[in-house]
Design an enzyme around this catalytic site. Structure first.
Site, mmCIF file in Angstrom:
data_model
loop_
_atom_site.group_PDB
_atom_site.id
_atom_site.type_symbol
_atom_site.label_atom_id
_atom_site.label_comp_id
_atom_site.label_asym_id
_atom_site.label_seq_id
_atom_site.Cartn_x
_atom_site.Cartn_y
_atom_site.Cartn_z
ATOM 1 N N HIS A 232 0.825 -1.212 0.000
ATOM 2 C CA HIS A 232 0.000 0.000 0.000
ATOM 3 C C HIS A 232 0.854 1.254 0.000
ATOM 4 C CE1 HIS A 232 -3.629 -2.329 1.859
ATOM 5 N NE2 HIS A 232 -3.420 -2.618 0.594
ATOM 6 N N GLY B 80 -1.831 -9.060 12.582
ATOM 7 C CA GLY B 80 -2.293 -7.699 12.885
ATOM 8 C C GLY B 80 -3.116 -7.063 11.797
ATOM 9 N N ALA C 54 0.559 -8.689 19.440
ATOM 10 C CA ALA C 54 1.635 -9.117 18.533
ATOM 11 C C ALA C 54 2.977 -9.245 19.255
ATOM 12 C CB ALA C 54 1.741 -8.120 17.380
#
Ligand code: BV8
Length: 234
Positions: A113, A180, A225
Site C-alpha cells: 500500500h 495484525g 503481537a
C-alpha cells in the site's frame, strides 16, 4: 521454528503489528477511520477535491511516525530475526505504510500500500523521499513539473504495488502468516483464500482478535503481537 521444506514463508502484516509501537490502527474503536472520513483522505477523488487536506493528513501521520517514542516493537524484531535466520525463505508483505519493519532490520519486504515517507510524481511517476511539509505545490526533482507530487500511497480504487510478485510467492509458499490485520481490505484480505485454494501451505493468523477471514486459517493464535509473534516464530 523449523523452516518449511517446500517453499517460502510469506508473511502479511497490517496495522495491528505497529499498534504497540504507538501507531493507530484503522478499524479499532480508537482507530484512524473513527476520526477521519476515508473517502476524504484515502481516495484519488478525495485528493483531487482537497489536496491540502490529504497532504495535512499524511504530514500529521509522518510526524507521528518520526516522533522519538515510535520504534519497532518485539514483533517487528522477531520477523527481522526470522528473515536473518532463513534469509531467502522469508518474504514480508506489509499493508502498513510505516517504516518499522525496515528499522527492525527486515529487508525482503514489500509495501503493497506504499510508504508514508515517500512521495510520487503524478506526471512522471518518479518516487522521492518526503521532507517536511513537501506538498503538491513543489517541483518534481525528476521531471521539473509542479503541482503533481502526491503521497506514494495506494488509495482505495488504486492497484496495490507488487501484485504479481505477491501472487507468485503465495503460489509457492509452504507457510502463510497473517499478523495484525482485520481482513477487511482487498486484495490483501483474499491472500489466505488463494493459499488455501492451492492447499499446500499451512496458514496461521496471529491477531488480537479473530479477523473477518479467521475461519479460513488452519491455525489461529490470538493475543498482542509483541507476545504471540516472538513466541510463534522462535
Ligand atoms: C484495489 C491507504 C483494484 C494507506 C488503504 C475485492 C477485490 C478487490 C478490491 C476490492 C474488493 N472489494 C472491495 C474492494 C475495494 C477496496 C476494498 O477492499 N474495500 C474494503 C473497505 C471493502 N480495495 C481497494 O480499493 C484496493 N485497490 O482493489 O484496486 C484495481 C484493479 C485494477 C486497476 C486498478 C485498481 C486498495 C486497497 C488499499 C487502500 N489503502 N489505506 C493509508 O492511509 O494507510 S487501506 C487501509 O486498510 C490501510 O492501508 C491498511 O493497511 C488496510 C488494512 O487495514 P489493517 O491493516 O487490517 O488495519 P485494521 O485497523 O483494519 O485492523 C487492525 C487489526 O489489528 C485488527 O484486527 C485488530 O484486532 C488487530 N490488532 C490491534 N492491536 C493489535 C492487533 N493485533 C495484534 N496485536 C495488537 N496489539
Amino acid at each position: 521454528m523449523s523452516p518449511p521444506r517446500t517453499g517460502p514463508i510469506v508473511i502479511l502484516t497490517g496495522a495491528g503489528i505497529s499498534k504497540e509501537s504507538g501507531l493507530d490502527t484503522f478499524r479499532d474503536a480508537d482507530g484512524i477511520w473513527a476520526r477521519v472520513n476515508l473517502e476524504d483522505v484515502a481516495t484519488p477523488e478525495g485528493f483531487a477535491r482537497d489536496p491540502e487536506l490529504v497532504q495535512a493528513f499524511y504530514n500529521d501521520r509522518r510526524r507521528g511516525l518520526q516522533s522519538d517514542n515510535v520504534r519497532p516493537n518485539a514483533a517487528h524484531d522477531a520477523l527481522a530475526r526470522l528473515e536473518a535466520e532463513w534469509a531467502d525463505e522469508v518474504f514480508l508483505v506489509t499493508q502498513n505504510i510505516d517504516d518499522l519493519h525496515e528499522r527492525a532490520g527486515s529487508r525482503n519486504l514489500l509495501h503493497m500500500h506504499g510508504e508514508l515517507l515517500k512521495v510520487r510524481c503524478g506526471a512522471c511517476a518518479a518516487v522521492h523521499p518526503w521532507h517536511d511539509n513537501l506538498g503538491a505545490e513543489h517541483d518534481c526533482a525528476a521531471c521539473g513539473e509542479t503541482g503533481h507530487l502526491r503521497p506514494d500511497i495506494v488509495w482505495f480504487g488504486e492497484m496495490p504495488f507488487g501484485m504479481e510478485r505477491i501472487a507468485d510467492a503465495l503460489d509457492r509458499c509452504a507457510l502463510f502468516l497473517s499478523i495484525g490485520t482485520s481482513g477487511t481490505v482487498y486484495p490483501a484480505a483474499g491472500f489466505v483464500a488463494e493459499v488455501e485454494r492451492l492447499g499446500q501451505a499451512h496458514t496461521v493468523e496471529l491477531n488480537m482478535e479473530a479477523s473477518l477471514g479467521a475461519t479460513l486459517f488452519r491455525e489461529s493464535v490470538l493475543g498482542p503481537a509483541t507476545r504471540v509473534v516472538p513466541a510463534y516464530v522462535e
